[in-house]
Design a protein around this motif. Structure first.
Motif, mmCIF file in Angstrom:
data_model
loop_
_atom_site.group_PDB
_atom_site.id
_atom_site.type_symbol
_atom_site.label_atom_id
_atom_site.label_comp_id
_atom_site.label_asym_id
_atom_site.label_seq_id
_atom_site.Cartn_x
_atom_site.Cartn_y
_atom_site.Cartn_z
ATOM 1 N N UNK A 63 1.226 6.197 21.004
ATOM 2 C CA UNK A 63 1.953 4.954 20.340
ATOM 3 C C UNK A 63 2.290 3.852 21.191
ATOM 4 N N UNK A 73 2.599 -2.982 9.316
ATOM 5 C CA UNK A 73 1.227 -3.872 9.207
ATOM 6 C C UNK A 73 0.301 -3.328 8.302
ATOM 7 N N UNK A 74 -0.074 -3.649 7.591
ATOM 8 C CA UNK A 74 -1.203 -2.911 6.630
ATOM 9 C C UNK A 74 -2.448 -3.457 7.355
ATOM 10 N N UNK A 75 -3.672 -2.919 6.837
ATOM 11 C CA UNK A 75 -5.071 -3.333 7.035
ATOM 12 C C UNK A 75 -5.398 -4.825 6.674
ATOM 13 N N UNK A 102 -5.920 2.175 9.187
ATOM 14 C CA UNK A 102 -5.012 2.723 8.035
ATOM 15 C C UNK A 102 -5.215 4.123 8.258
ATOM 16 N N UNK A 104 0.782 -1.399 0.021
ATOM 17 C CA UNK A 104 0.124 -0.114 -0.101
ATOM 18 C C UNK A 104 0.898 1.124 0.027
ATOM 19 N N UNK A 105 2.036 1.244 0.606
ATOM 20 C CA UNK A 105 2.964 2.224 0.613
ATOM 21 C C UNK A 105 4.138 1.649 0.819
ATOM 22 N N UNK A 133 -3.365 5.870 11.282
ATOM 23 C CA UNK A 133 -2.024 5.704 10.835
ATOM 24 C C UNK A 133 -1.484 6.706 10.012
ATOM 25 N N UNK A 187 -3.449 -7.321 9.144
ATOM 26 C CA UNK A 187 -4.184 -7.213 10.428
ATOM 27 C C UNK A 187 -5.374 -8.283 10.283
ATOM 28 N N UNK A 202 6.852 6.655 14.787
ATOM 29 C CA UNK A 202 6.506 5.243 14.881
ATOM 30 C C UNK A 202 6.525 4.770 13.470
#
Lengths: 387, 387
Positions: free
Chosen positions: B261, A277-279, B279, A205-206, B282, A282, A273
């Motif tokens: 965090x 972990x992306x959605x 997301x 995603x990035x 974040x 998760x 931070x």
């Protein structure tokens, strides 16, 4: 007596490894010494491997390296550290009076070509397999048979764990010079052959922060990481070793998930931070928990997220439900999900969130390929044209 | 001499608070005693408040309660604990020889009606404002003027922090009976009036785990949480108090972000892991970091994610760029983003990811409303029909 043929050409393969007790943070940036020990599973090279050819010749005028067909800067510090270290070991071996199979070779320049059979975009710690393969191949070329942990480690810390098959521990060591920071095998791949590893390649995603910068920031700012490394990891290493020795999948799966989560927790405790972990990741974790809860025991464990890419690895005691359309690697029999299980998972499919799945298993360490056709460098010491 | 009118009717309001050093984990589930001290900012009731009316009458046959117009079960344990505790304090006061302004009142049943002026879906720790308001209003009805920390705390831990305006510390205390686990004001709202709080209400992507179950699981499974509570929070409390006393926004913003965090990190270290960060959250965190990096100092701080909903609170030293379309609360002057800043943020807008923004500031503690028109209960002791 000029020769067109390099004097020595060696081609080897090396495996990817996935940590079940994670390495995150260096106590020495130059020597790549970790703040805690770690433990990994070596994945089978039938599915994922790096292939490296190294050649030395008196005709070569400089060290050169090609990665996946592209020439790279051989002057980059980590590559130089590996080359320096392997030549140091070769010199040491000669001065110890060993018969030298390759006279003069130490003064020769080396050409290296390396390829991964998996997309780097999969985020599969390609540098670990790459530097393990480099260390192993250079050792064969220069006639070095001592421990290669330091050579591989200087390239990429976790690369030293790819020097062995099966289950591999990287002991953090205590010495400032790192001589005791070495990898060794906890159990060979034959010890637990029924273990299956599913790698879920999720859409990036990035671009996440690279691991070198990431761990440095974590070491500098996360009090939780320091506590984890000092107070928690030693017991986890002992427990994980027990799980492997006793083939206790329940405890193995749970501890793998816990340690992966704790690693991500220390990333989140870093300032600024870091989030690997992306959605989607998760959701996969949640799915594994619901799957296990439905079955009343740990049939699958998720250990997600090596940095440098977004990926997840699931350790499966049985077979996870999946569509064959995305499946690469070992055959996985698709099963029909029961309505009960579907209700227990309680998740709607998100098309496109997982790009594909690689099914694999525990595998052996680096291999020497005897077939000259496998060489990535031609007789002129340059990469062969792609077939 | 039957009467249709309740003997006493009191209406009060109480504020929402947002923690800058987070509370997560109880050492006593029954008494709601925390494993660490915490510190919060009381938000202004011009934007966010709970209003509660309590009435006692000899004509009432049972305790009853209405929340946002709906009658709720008055038998729920936490509500019962609050009622029991306030009546105990009232009895104690009487036995201490104070003149009792309300003879017989202790045997009377109470009717309570409570309303929030913000959607519960905003996830704005509505229970904290709600239980603080309940404790404060019941105290007025029953003539209790002692510390109400325990009454509010028994309803919802962080509710005790909503009993005061400004900046409020909840000392964890040491006694097993919780008598020293009380809230007190660190500084009044007048101390730092230029502080602005932006609440970014994000779309709920899925229902997160409730805070009671969540913290219990964290206490049972997260070694990082235990370490945080014991070894890290005491120094953070001292540092945050200093930041507030000296109005050091740079350090205040940074520590708020770090603590938020770290709270989320301990949630991730919980087994099974808990995630309150979406997301979108974040991305907001990342945006704040890039915004500050662009300006070379901490102009904004993000402290996200009380459980029980998904929301973020940004503390802004200046004004954050925003579109007036979503803005509620205090006036915020929209500014044009420079191309430079846009490039530094490097993020494409994600339409719909933030539902709306509430601009508010530090505010006072609970208030008694003198206007009888403000009562939520009519002369019959039942909720007034909605206007």
């Amino acid at each position: 007596m000029a020769s067109e043929k390099p004097i020595v050409v060696v081609t080897c393969t090396a495996p990817v490894n996935i940590a079940v007790v994670k390495y995150w943070g260096k106590r020495d940036e130059e020597l790549i010494l970790p703040i805690n020990s770690s433990l990994s599973v070596t994945l089978h090279q039938d599915q994922l491997k790096t292939t490296t050819t190294a050649a030395i010749s008196r005709d070569f005028t400089e060290d050169r390296i090609w990665l996946n067909g592209q020439e790279e800067d051989v002057g980059q510090p980590r590559l130089q550290a590996c080359l320096r270290e392997i030549r140091r070991l070769a010199r040491k071996r000669r001065s110890n009076g060993h018969e030298d199979p390759l006279p003069l070779s130490l003064s020769y320049k080396v050409h290296v070509a390396s390829e991964n059979n998996f997309p780097t975009a999969a985020g599969l710690a390609s540098s670990a397999a790459g530097y393990a393969c480099l260390a192993y191949t250079l050792a064969r070329v220069y006639g070095v048979d001592s421990d290669l942990s330091e050579v591989a480690r200087r390239g990429s810390g976790s690369a030293c764990r790819s020097l062995y098959g099966g289950f591999v521990e990287w002991q953090m060591g205590e010495r400032p010079d790192g001589k005791d920071s070495i990898a060794h095998q906890v159990a060979p791949e034959s010890h637990w052959p029924e273990l299956r590893v599913l790698i879920l390649v999720v859409s990036a995603e990035r671009k996440p922060m690279g691991s070198t910068a990431g761990m440095q920031t974590s070491v500098e700012t996360s009090a939780l990481l320091k506590f984890r490394a000092e107070a928690l990891v030693p017991a986890r290493m002992a427990e994980m070793t027990r799980c492997i020795r006793e083939r206790d999948f329940q405890a193995f799966g749970q501890l793998t998930m816990k340690d992966s989560n704790q690693f991500h927790a220390t990333c989140l405790d870093t300032f600024p931070p870091i989030s690997y972990l992306s959605d989607t990741s998760r959701r996969i974790i949640q799915l594994v928990h619901r799957f296990n809860a439905h079955h009343g025991r740990t049939k699958a464990g998720a250990g997600l997220g090596a940095p440098g890419g977004l990926h997840g690895a699931c350790f499966a005691g049985g077979s996870l439900p999946s569509s064959p359309r995305f499946l690469k690697g070992l055959p996985v029999e698709p099963i029909l999900l029961s309505d009960e299980l579907k209700a227990a998972l309680g998740m709607d499919p998100v098309p496109g969130s997982i790009r594909y799945i690689i099914a694999t298993q525990v595998g052996p360490g680096p291999q020497v390929l005897d077939d000259p056709g496998a060489h990535l460098l031609g007789p002129d010491g340059l990469p062969k044209p792609a077939a």
